[in-house]
Enzyme design. Structure first.
Site, short mmCIF file in Angstrom:
data_model
loop_
_atom_site.label_atom_id
_atom_site.label_comp_id
_atom_site.label_asym_id
_atom_site.label_seq_id
_atom_site.Cartn_x
_atom_site.Cartn_y
_atom_site.Cartn_z
N CYS A 80 0.86 -1.18 0.00
CA CYS A 80 0.00 0.00 0.00
C CYS A 80 0.89 1.23 0.00
O CYS A 80 2.06 1.17 0.40
CB CYS A 80 -0.95 -0.03 1.19
SG CYS A 80 -0.21 0.36 2.78
N CYS A 83 2.48 2.21 3.40
CA CYS A 83 3.43 1.18 3.83
C CYS A 83 4.72 1.26 3.01
O CYS A 83 5.82 1.10 3.55
CB CYS A 83 2.83 -0.21 3.69
SG CYS A 83 1.38 -0.48 4.72
#
Length: 151
Positions: A80, A83
């Protein structure tokens, strides 16, 4: 025999290797990556039985689930956005805090043992086998300060 290796080549890498991000090299041997529920269970048991402080970074990949299995999108694990922004800093900081154990656990690769995680990235800090702190979201400076506090 060219086709015989195609299954091996198509298997997605897991953990930090499967992030698809150019990550800094860990020179301290204090960075671990959980690639399955069993692997994460073993790492967590070690953390809980150790006096060494530890931090776990729970991240998320983008996977597609079909009726015959779960697969990374486009054959590669993709993190993501948030992240992927903090993971290089997490790896870099592992070199700056040699007395801490750093663990990366992808919630898509360890679904049973990470069910309690609601936001990614989530950082959990352990000292003397007990969880003592938790931080949500990215921010290299915030992460550095928490690591300093718990080291």
């Amino acid at each position: 025999m060219e086709g015989s290796n195609s299954n091996d080549q198509n298997k997605a890498k897991k953990g930090l290797e499967g992030s698809g991000i150019d990550l800094p090299i860990n020179r301290r041997a204090n960075l671990k990556s959980a690639t399955s529920d069993d692997d994460f269970t073993d790492i967590l048991a070690h953390i809980k039985s150790s006096s060494t402080p530890a931090v776990i970074n729970y991240g998320a990949s983008w996977y597609v689930t079909a009726e015959f299995g779960t697969f990374p999108i486009n054959g590669n694990s993709k993190l993501c956005r948030v992240c992927s922004q903090i993971l290089p800093a997490f790896c870099k900081l592992s070199n700056n805090f040699p007395k801490l154990t750093f663990v990366y656990a992808d919630i898509d690769e360890c679904p049973e043992t990470t069910q309690h995680i609601r936001y990614t990235p989530t950082f959990q800090f352990y000292r003397n086998g007990e969880k003592v702190d938790e931080m949500y979201g990215a921010g290299e400076e915030r992460l550095h300060d928490r690591l300093w506090l718990h080291s």
